[in-house]
Design a protein around this motif. Sequence first.
Motif, PDB file in Angstrom:
ATOM      1  N   SER A 255       2.118 -12.290  -4.500  1.00 58.98           N
ATOM      2  CA  SER A 255       2.950 -11.688  -3.469  1.00 58.98           C
ATOM      3  C   SER A 255       4.137 -11.000  -4.136  1.00 58.98           C
ATOM      4  O   SER A 255       4.813 -11.593  -4.984  1.00 58.98           O
ATOM      5  CB  SER A 255       3.451 -12.753  -2.485  1.00 58.98           C
ATOM      6  N   SER A 256       4.383  -9.739  -3.755  1.00 62.60           N
ATOM      7  CA  SER A 256       5.505  -8.999  -4.327  1.00 62.60           C
ATOM      8  C   SER A 256       6.113  -8.090  -3.265  1.00 62.60           C
ATOM      9  O   SER A 256       5.481  -7.111  -2.839  1.00 62.60           O
ATOM     10  CB  SER A 256       5.051  -8.170  -5.533  1.00 62.60           C
TER      11      SER A 256
ATOM     12  N   TYR B 208      -3.626 -15.560  -5.889  1.00 57.65           N
ATOM     13  CA  TYR B 208      -3.064 -14.404  -5.193  1.00 57.65           C
ATOM     14  C   TYR B 208      -1.640 -14.172  -5.686  1.00 57.65           C
ATOM     15  O   TYR B 208      -0.990 -15.067  -6.226  1.00 57.65           O
ATOM     16  CB  TYR B 208      -3.065 -14.625  -3.681  1.00 57.65           C
TER      17      TYR B 208
ATOM     18  N   SER C 269      -3.186  -6.480   1.474  1.00 52.96           N
ATOM     19  CA  SER C 269      -2.446  -6.517   2.737  1.00 52.96           C
ATOM     20  C   SER C 269      -2.176  -5.138   3.324  1.00 52.96           C
ATOM     21  O   SER C 269      -1.496  -5.012   4.340  1.00 52.96           O
ATOM     22  CB  SER C 269      -1.118  -7.250   2.541  1.00 52.96           C
TER      23      SER C 269
ATOM     24  N   HIS D  31      -6.519  -9.511   5.746  1.00 55.23           N
ATOM     25  CA  HIS D  31      -6.558  -9.088   4.347  1.00 55.23           C
ATOM     26  C   HIS D  31      -7.857  -8.365   4.003  1.00 55.23           C
ATOM     27  O   HIS D  31      -8.951  -8.789   4.392  1.00 55.23           O
ATOM     28  CB  HIS D  31      -6.382 -10.292   3.430  1.00 55.23           C
TER      29      HIS D  31
ATOM     30  N   THR E  73       3.926  -7.195  -0.216  1.00 59.38           N
ATOM     31  CA  THR E  73       2.538  -6.811  -0.454  1.00 59.38           C
ATOM     32  C   THR E  73       1.806  -7.958  -1.139  1.00 59.38           C
ATOM     33  O   THR E  73       2.338  -8.591  -2.049  1.00 59.38           O
ATOM     34  CB  THR E  73       2.457  -5.541  -1.325  1.00 59.38           C
ATOM     35  N   GLN E  74       0.570  -8.210  -0.685  1.00 63.29           N
ATOM     36  CA  GLN E  74      -0.253  -9.292  -1.227  1.00 63.29           C
ATOM     37  C   GLN E  74      -1.378  -8.701  -2.081  1.00 63.29           C
ATOM     38  O   GLN E  74      -1.936  -7.651  -1.754  1.00 63.29           O
ATOM     39  CB  GLN E  74      -0.864 -10.127  -0.097  1.00 63.29           C
TER      40      GLN E  74
END
Length: 706
Positions: free
Chosen positions: A607-608, A605, A541, A637, A611-612
Amino acid sequence: MTKKGLWILAVPIVVILVVIAGILEMFDAGILDTDKKANASSYEKTQKVAGEKAKLLTDKYGMTSVQYALIDHDQIVVSGQTGRNDEKGKQPLTGKTMYGIGSTSKMFVAAAVMKLVDEKKIDLDTPVVEYVPDFKMKDERYQKITPRMLLNHSSGLYGSSMANSLLMEDNDSYAHDTLLKQLAEQKLKADPGQYSVYCNDGFTLAEIMVEKVSGMDFTSYIHQHFTKPLGMSHTKTPMDSVDTSQMAGLYDPTAKFKGQLPNESVNVIGAGGIYSTAEDLARFSQIFTGQTEGILSKKSISAMEKEEYKKGMWPEETDNTFNFGLGWDSVHLFPFSDYNIKALSKGGDTNLYHASLVVLPEKKMAVAVLTSGGDSLTDQLLGNQILLHALKEKGDIDKLKPAKSHGKPEQADLPTSLRKEAGIYGSSRESKKVEISKDGEMTVSSLNTTESSPLMPEAPPEKYVYTGDGSFVSPDGSDKVNFVKLAGRTYLWNQTYISMPGLGQTALSHYSAQKIEDHEISDKTAATWKERDGKRYYPISEKYTSMTYLLMSTLKLNLPKETPGYIADQKITGTNTSGSELQIPTMYGRDLQTFEFYQKDGVEYLSSLGTQYVREDGLKPIDTVTNSSVTIPASGHAQWYKVSEQAAGKTMKVTMPEKASFAVYDKTGLCENFSVVSGDQEVKLPKGGTIVFAGDAQVKMEVSVK
């Protein structure tokens, strides 16, 4: 204030008192302060020492370039620069060369908030939601967050929502513009005001608050109220028109790219995005030494240097580099505390720029050190040395004090009860194993971390000896560790002296880790997570100009048998979710993460915090048979590929439109080519490597491998 050189003659006592009263008034007004007469010629020894030690930074400590300035009252009395600047040698370093100052930018945010406090437009203890109505979170406690908590790092925010903020010559304000949206999806990690732990998001939120209350964008606000009145003509932000030829040259820390890198744009300006010079920062320091009028009130300046860190959980008072005020990293900086001199400090680090500002408010002195390459702690050590030699040269201190140590450890009998403190401890994005033998030897070793980068080598185990009184000391006496029980939790408390030859010593006192409890998860959840063990996740991302693609920071999930139910410091909360519950003040509880996994088209995937990432087995081999194309999907992306055995050694050519880039990495993750940096559209593919294509949505790149 100093009274050096003041003589009282043998005259009637009434006259003496009148004369003294008049002199004191003149001191307070700055009319007859003898130190104000300081000039460069009175600091010849300090100038020489500064130059020698700055050169030490470039010759021995790996800095590309160094710039420094010392101010005494309202005069720059020592300044200079050394090192390498632009690749072609056509732009020599000068006092006007600008550097990114990283988190030292936070002092501009703090000053801006206090300016609005002076104008009675902000109250430090009124909830932020009163000033930023759009600020919302999934955790109702957010309504208790105040401006004071943003400035003293006690808001309870997770830390750093920095997606798409660190770009190369790109002033995209995405990270600033989307912060409120990102926070709306987050919870708090602690009660607001419970303790202070370093937090970038708090200062970006404070920046937004300044804009909402003042009705001005932050860049315009700081120029109007600070840089213009103080004559700081070489202080800019990415929102200004910046002549990059006036910026200090940047170079690849991996040495893969031999040429000069594009300039760094940190687009969370208040948290870390301002550019400046050492002399400009020295001028900025005059606010905090009372040398300016009409910038901030004495009340606000005094409030900023109060001991905010004491309002929450904090280690016992001792020598330290971190003890937060409002904006300040330290309001009692070591080693000046050993000389009974009050010192304030703020450091800053981006990926490639580093800075330190140290202010002695009672001496009306300050030093600023800026570097390309290195780190802010080393910058601060140089600044400390310049200040200490200046204080000695002007007679304010007699001599420099020797380095400190906890002494060579003498082993003592270990109480049986202390062996119970062994176990698994967590700190930000890492877990550690603490082992204590019967004879009193303690080993602290890293089990795993969620971050992976070729620039982050694994740290060796740390060893200590029990010396009595509950203390374990390292063999060289530089570090002492105690176990501290607080609020039902157990912490490792490190008191560390860091010495660097030629640069003196600094001290750190902090809770470095928190003991984590056993945590059981279901067999189904355990099986799902075990399948992720050892897998690497690649960022998708980030914008095509992101420094992430140069430095290749990925996530790698390791699940050691010693930490069932955890991934590093995060507690596994479901088959697809995890989150950290650490409660650590100062630095080792900062920037905590949460993970959320999801599936799309058979690929996993992650996600954190905005951010991906895509899992490594979602990477397809690059086509080596026919000419092909890569199109960035509507999501925007990035697209990752792996270099197959058939592709290794062949040359890949990419035809790219604007607003796109690609990067190629070797098997260790080091960047072989990033088109934003090199401009090269052809590259030989390394065995076992990876490739990423990034760009705006729907951008198409033609690719051939031959």
